[in-house]
Design an enzyme around this catalytic site. Structure first.
Site, PDB file in Angstrom:
ATOM      1  N   TYR A  26       0.785  -1.229   0.000  1.00 35.54           N
ATOM      2  CA  TYR A  26       0.000   0.000   0.000  1.00 35.54           C
ATOM      3  C   TYR A  26       0.819   1.281   0.000  1.00 35.54           C
ATOM      4  O   TYR A  26       0.253   2.365  -0.091  1.00 35.54           O
ATOM      5  CB  TYR A  26      -0.956   0.001   1.199  1.00 35.54           C
ATOM      6  CG  TYR A  26      -1.869  -1.199   1.205  1.00 35.54           C
ATOM      7  CD1 TYR A  26      -2.845  -1.354   0.228  1.00 35.54           C
ATOM      8  CD2 TYR A  26      -1.740  -2.194   2.171  1.00 35.54           C
ATOM      9  CE1 TYR A  26      -3.672  -2.461   0.215  1.00 35.54           C
ATOM     10  CE2 TYR A  26      -2.569  -3.302   2.173  1.00 35.54           C
ATOM     11  CZ  TYR A  26      -3.533  -3.433   1.190  1.00 35.54           C
ATOM     12  OH  TYR A  26      -4.349  -4.531   1.181  1.00 35.54           O
ATOM     13  N   ASN A  75     -12.447   3.969  -3.044  1.00 38.46           N
ATOM     14  CA  ASN A  75     -11.597   2.816  -2.773  1.00 38.46           C
ATOM     15  C   ASN A  75     -12.370   2.011  -1.734  1.00 38.46           C
ATOM     16  O   ASN A  75     -12.298   2.304  -0.547  1.00 38.46           O
ATOM     17  CB  ASN A  75     -10.226   3.226  -2.239  1.00 38.46           C
ATOM     18  CG  ASN A  75      -9.323   2.028  -2.002  1.00 38.46           C
ATOM     19  OD1 ASN A  75      -9.794   0.898  -1.917  1.00 38.46           O
ATOM     20  ND2 ASN A  75      -8.030   2.265  -1.884  1.00 38.46           N
ATOM     21  N   HIS A  81     -14.815  -6.773  -2.410  1.00 39.71           N
ATOM     22  CA  HIS A  81     -15.048  -8.188  -2.683  1.00 39.71           C
ATOM     23  C   HIS A  81     -16.262  -8.746  -1.952  1.00 39.71           C
ATOM     24  O   HIS A  81     -16.594  -9.917  -2.132  1.00 39.71           O
ATOM     25  CB  HIS A  81     -13.813  -8.996  -2.272  1.00 39.71           C
ATOM     26  CG  HIS A  81     -12.534  -8.251  -2.485  1.00 39.71           C
ATOM     27  ND1 HIS A  81     -12.041  -7.965  -3.748  1.00 39.71           N
ATOM     28  CD2 HIS A  81     -11.671  -7.681  -1.608  1.00 39.71           C
ATOM     29  CE1 HIS A  81     -10.918  -7.264  -3.618  1.00 39.71           C
ATOM     30  NE2 HIS A  81     -10.681  -7.080  -2.334  1.00 39.71           N
ATOM     31  N   ASP A  88     -25.013  -1.312  -4.210  1.00 40.79           N
ATOM     32  CA  ASP A  88     -26.384  -0.858  -4.410  1.00 40.79           C
ATOM     33  C   ASP A  88     -26.557   0.611  -4.030  1.00 40.79           C
ATOM     34  O   ASP A  88     -27.344   1.327  -4.652  1.00 40.79           O
ATOM     35  CB  ASP A  88     -27.362  -1.724  -3.614  1.00 40.79           C
ATOM     36  CG  ASP A  88     -27.563  -3.108  -4.221  1.00 40.79           C
ATOM     37  OD1 ASP A  88     -27.097  -3.348  -5.359  1.00 40.79           O
ATOM     38  OD2 ASP A  88     -28.183  -3.954  -3.544  1.00 40.79           O
ATOM     39  N   HIS A 101      -7.718   1.398  -6.370  1.00 38.72           N
ATOM     40  CA  HIS A 101      -7.025   0.504  -5.433  1.00 38.72           C
ATOM     41  C   HIS A 101      -5.545   0.836  -5.475  1.00 38.72           C
ATOM     42  O   HIS A 101      -4.969   0.988  -6.561  1.00 38.72           O
ATOM     43  CB  HIS A 101      -7.242  -0.962  -5.802  1.00 38.72           C
ATOM     44  CG  HIS A 101      -8.677  -1.360  -5.725  1.00 38.72           C
ATOM     45  ND1 HIS A 101      -9.306  -1.611  -4.539  1.00 38.72           N
ATOM     46  CD2 HIS A 101      -9.609  -1.511  -6.694  1.00 38.72           C
ATOM     47  CE1 HIS A 101     -10.570  -1.908  -4.774  1.00 38.72           C
ATOM     48  NE2 HIS A 101     -10.780  -1.849  -6.076  1.00 38.72           N
ATOM     49  N   SER A 103      -3.021  -1.123  -4.458  1.00 40.91           N
ATOM     50  CA  SER A 103      -2.259  -2.279  -4.928  1.00 40.91           C
ATOM     51  C   SER A 103      -2.919  -2.857  -6.176  1.00 40.91           C
ATOM     52  O   SER A 103      -4.079  -2.563  -6.477  1.00 40.91           O
ATOM     53  CB  SER A 103      -2.183  -3.350  -3.836  1.00 40.91           C
ATOM     54  OG  SER A 103      -3.465  -3.912  -3.596  1.00 40.91           O
ATOM     55  N   ARG A 112      -9.224 -11.530  -3.961  1.00 39.33           N
ATOM     56  CA  ARG A 112      -9.199 -10.091  -4.237  1.00 39.33           C
ATOM     57  C   ARG A 112      -9.455  -9.770  -5.716  1.00 39.33           C
ATOM     58  O   ARG A 112      -9.554  -8.610  -6.094  1.00 39.33           O
ATOM     59  CB  ARG A 112      -7.858  -9.490  -3.826  1.00 39.33           C
ATOM     60  CG  ARG A 112      -7.603  -9.559  -2.338  1.00 39.33           C
ATOM     61  CD  ARG A 112      -6.330  -8.806  -1.979  1.00 39.33           C
ATOM     62  NE  ARG A 112      -5.894  -9.108  -0.642  1.00 39.33           N
ATOM     63  CZ  ARG A 112      -6.327  -8.505   0.465  1.00 39.33           C
ATOM     64  NH1 ARG A 112      -7.231  -7.551   0.376  1.00 39.33           N
ATOM     65  NH2 ARG A 112      -5.857  -8.856   1.643  1.00 39.33           N
TER      66      ARG A 112
END
Length: 151
Positions: A26, A75, A81, A88, A101, A103, A112
């Protein structure tokens, strides 16, 4: 743009630990540093950037429901996931969004690789570290300016 356009920046769980948590994945930037850079850039572009980070899914959903933003940068972190509810919420407000993201999620664990957001996003940026947020902001501002010019 007539008046100041608004962008909502949404950061999901554990991103409050940026700079300390797994810097190999990160990076070393803190979330506060990233947000400050984005706010500086948005201000110089005449755009208001609102930010929320929460480890609680319902707080992110409530912020999305309440926003008057014209664009969202999100993010979703681990909610990427798992959260149909967050997906929604974004679809429910019909605000275009870019998924970010830090990474490269596709070079990591198989769980992921799936996103509940990517198929509805204007774009997805992953694996570029903190700079990915800059690219997302530049794209959002460009899209808002183009939309404003049409009207």
């Amino acid at each position: 743009m007539g008046g100041k356009a608004k962008i909502l920046l949404v950061n999901g769980p554990n991103l409050n630990l940026l700079g300390r948590r797994e810097p190999g994945h990160y990076g070393h930037h803190t979330l506060d540093q990233i947000v400050k850079e984005l706010q500086d850039e948005s201000t110089s572009s005449g755009v208001v950037l609102e930010h929320i980070q929460s480890n609680a899914e319902h707080e992110l959903i409530d912020a999305i429901h309440a926003t008057e933003a014209e664009f969202i940068i999100i993010n979703p972190a681990a909610f990427t996931h798992t959260s149909v509810a967050l997906r929604d919420a974004i679809l429910g407000v019909s605000i275009p969004f870019i998924e970010v993201h830090l990474s490269n999620v596709h070079a990591r664990e198989p769980f992921r690789h799936h996103s509940y957001f990517s198929d509805k996003a204007v774009g997805v940026i992953c694996g570029l570290g903190a700079q990915g947020y800059q690219f997302a902001l530049q794209s959002a501002i460009s899209r808002l300016k183009a939309k404003s010019a049409e009207h």
